[in-house]
Design an enzyme around this catalytic site. Structure first.
Site, short mmCIF file in Angstrom:
data_model
loop_
_atom_site.label_atom_id
_atom_site.label_comp_id
_atom_site.label_asym_id
_atom_site.label_seq_id
_atom_site.Cartn_x
_atom_site.Cartn_y
_atom_site.Cartn_z
N HIS A 77 5.85 5.90 11.24
CA HIS A 77 5.26 5.79 9.91
C HIS A 77 4.37 7.04 9.74
O HIS A 77 3.14 6.95 9.75
CB HIS A 77 4.44 4.50 9.84
CG HIS A 77 4.08 4.05 8.47
ND1 HIS A 77 4.24 4.84 7.34
CD2 HIS A 77 3.52 2.88 8.03
CE1 HIS A 77 3.82 4.16 6.29
NE2 HIS A 77 3.38 2.98 6.68
N ARG A 103 11.50 3.51 2.65
CA ARG A 103 11.04 2.59 3.69
C ARG A 103 12.20 1.68 4.00
O ARG A 103 12.83 1.11 3.11
CB ARG A 103 9.84 1.77 3.21
CG ARG A 103 9.57 0.61 4.15
CD ARG A 103 8.30 -0.09 3.88
NE ARG A 103 7.15 0.69 4.33
CZ ARG A 103 5.97 0.15 4.59
NH1 ARG A 103 5.77 -1.14 4.45
NH2 ARG A 103 4.97 0.90 4.98
N ARG A 141 0.80 -1.23 0.00
CA ARG A 141 0.00 0.00 0.00
C ARG A 141 0.83 1.28 0.00
O ARG A 141 0.55 2.20 -0.77
CB ARG A 141 -0.92 0.06 1.24
CG ARG A 141 -2.20 -0.68 1.09
CD ARG A 141 -2.63 -1.23 2.42
NE ARG A 141 -1.78 -2.37 2.72
CZ ARG A 141 -2.08 -3.62 2.39
NH1 ARG A 141 -3.22 -3.89 1.85
NH2 ARG A 141 -1.25 -4.61 2.65
N THR A 142 1.81 1.33 0.87
CA THR A 142 2.57 2.58 0.98
C THR A 142 3.29 2.83 -0.34
O THR A 142 3.29 3.94 -0.87
CB THR A 142 3.55 2.52 2.16
OG1 THR A 142 2.82 2.13 3.33
CG2 THR A 142 4.22 3.85 2.40
N LYS A 192 27.94 -4.20 -3.22
CA LYS A 192 29.39 -4.00 -3.25
C LYS A 192 29.92 -3.39 -1.97
O LYS A 192 31.08 -3.03 -1.87
CB LYS A 192 29.75 -3.07 -4.42
CG LYS A 192 29.31 -3.58 -5.78
CD LYS A 192 29.71 -2.56 -6.84
CE LYS A 192 29.11 -2.88 -8.19
NZ LYS A 192 29.25 -1.75 -9.12
C1 NCD Z 1 1.85 -0.97 8.09
C2 NCD Z 1 3.36 -0.86 8.18
O1 NCD Z 1 4.07 -1.16 7.23
O2 NCD Z 1 3.79 -0.47 9.24
N1 NCD Z 1 1.38 -1.17 6.78
C3 NCD Z 1 1.20 -0.09 5.96
O3 NCD Z 1 2.10 0.70 5.73
N2 NCD Z 1 -0.03 0.09 5.48
C4 NCD Z 1 1.26 -1.92 9.04
C5 NCD Z 1 1.77 -3.32 9.11
O4 NCD Z 1 2.62 -3.75 8.35
O5 NCD Z 1 1.27 -4.04 10.00
#
Ligand code: NCD
Length: 360
Positions: free
Chosen positions: A175, A142, A92-93, A121
């Site tokens: 997040h 991320r 999703r993100t 490397k």
């Molecule tokens: C969450 C995350 O990655 O922290 N998911 C997301 O970004 N929608 C929640 C999760 O992974 O449980």
């Protein structure tokens, strides 16, 4: 992160000192010309910013309903390029950021693992990010490491080519853009009953290792008379840093492991999954904690307006049968991620006035 070649672990002079500073002292470092530049922590967002961003998201959503509106949006940032550096799993993100970029006309490059980059490397992640900055105008990251987005923003802001960093999840830590979409969803759900102010919000599950509930908790300081109900097994209780933050800001909170007793009281229930990936022994964590699941039968005991949310992915926490109930907001919530992230990117590149001009 990769087994074959040892990573360069050169220390960055001054990083530890910066990292350990109080949040308030760091704030200015992530601003440029008085405006937010990097999005690293949820504590960066105040109420005027939240209201403003939700307004931009509403406008983008409306414009995107027509072909002409979509064309207008696509012409806002076609001269900008973004890099999605996602070295921790994401559906999703990643997709909502990527599509937010498409909505505004940005071109997107991506790296979804370290195995095909020079990190194999032995290049450090910080140097890799610095390399991205040579080619693009925005980096969205991320990473499994807490503090990673902060560190890269700190490194880049000291170079002659800083580009904004948006934190799409930094380990079990934060997040912040998920918290933005969660607030946007809550505000929209409570649109006809006074918005989020004055509401009771339950957060359920692995509160200790879940970064979404941590970032969302920070944002509650911006809303009047909100109270929080933390519902978890004892081993997954919310950590002290968040509890101390709530105390400091006089945000009432209750902690319990009795989910059913809280269900009828609250205006929103925010479910989360057990974050096994942060366990030292993931195979040892086989319990699914059924007392902390939301089941179809619970629909009759929650309030008629109660919003059921989940950042997703879901495992066992919410029965699939619940999805059909109009109070199940999680599928709307994930789509809201695209609108609010588009709003954030428009804000970062200062084009929101062109969006508002479409409605004047
Ligand atoms: C969450 C995350 O990655 O922290 N998911 C997301 O970004 N929608 C929640 C999760 O992974 O449980």
């Amino acid at each position: 992160m990769n087994g074959s070649v040892e990573q360069t672990r050169q220390t960055y002079q001054g990083w530890d000192e910066f990292y350990n500073k109080d949040f308030d002292e760091k704030l200015d470092f992530f601003k440029f010309n008085g405006r937010m530049f990097d999005v690293i922590f949820a504590q960066q967002f105040d109420r005027p910013f939240m209201d403003y961003l939700c307004k931009i998201a509403d406008m983008i959503r409306l414009l995107a309903q027509t072909k002409m509106g979509q064309e207008k949006l696509r012409h806002l940032l076609p001269h900008k390029r973004a890099m999605l550096y996602f070295v921790q799993p994401s559906t999703r993100t990643f997709l909502s950021f990527q599509n937010a970029c498409y909505i505004l006309g940005l071109s997107v490059s991506e790296s979804r693992g370290t195995s095909t980059s020079s990190e194999v490397k032995g290049e450090s992640s910080e140097d890799t990010i610095r390399t991205f900055a040579s080619y693009v105008d925005l980096i969205i990251s991320r990473h499994p490491e807490a503090g990673f987005a902060e560190k890269t923003a700190w490194v880049l802001n000291q170079t002659d080519r800083p580009v904004p960093i948006l934190n799409g999840g930094s380990g079990p830590d934060q997040h912040p853009t998920q918290a933005l979409l969660d607030i946007y969803t809550l505000e929209r759900s409570f649109e006809h009953i006074g918005g989020l102010d004055g509401k009771k919000i339950a957060m359920v599950g692995d509160l200790k290792r879940g970064r979404t509930v941590r970032s969302l908790s920070y944002l509650m300081k911006n809303y009047k008379d909100v109270s929080l109900y933390y519902i978890s097994p004892d081993i997954f209780k919310m950590k002290d840093d968040i509890i101390n933050f709530l105390k400091k800001h006089d945000i009432p909170y209750f902690e319990t492991d009795d989910f059913e007793s809280v269900m009828p009281l609250v205006d929103a229930i925010y479910m989360t999954r057990i974050q096994k990936e942060y366990s030292d022994d993931p195979s040892g964590e086989s319990d699914t904690y059924p007392e902390f699941h939301f089941k179809k039968e619970h629909l009759s005991i929650i309030q008629p307006h109660c919003t059921i949310m989940h950042p997703l992915p879901r495992r066992y926490e919410i029965e699939v049968e619940v999805d059909k109930d109009p109070r199940a907001a999680y599928w709307r919530q994930e789509r809201n991620g695209m609108w609010i992230r588009a709003a954030l990117i428009a804000y970062i590149f200062r084009v929101e006035s062109e969006i508002f001009a479409e409605f004047s």
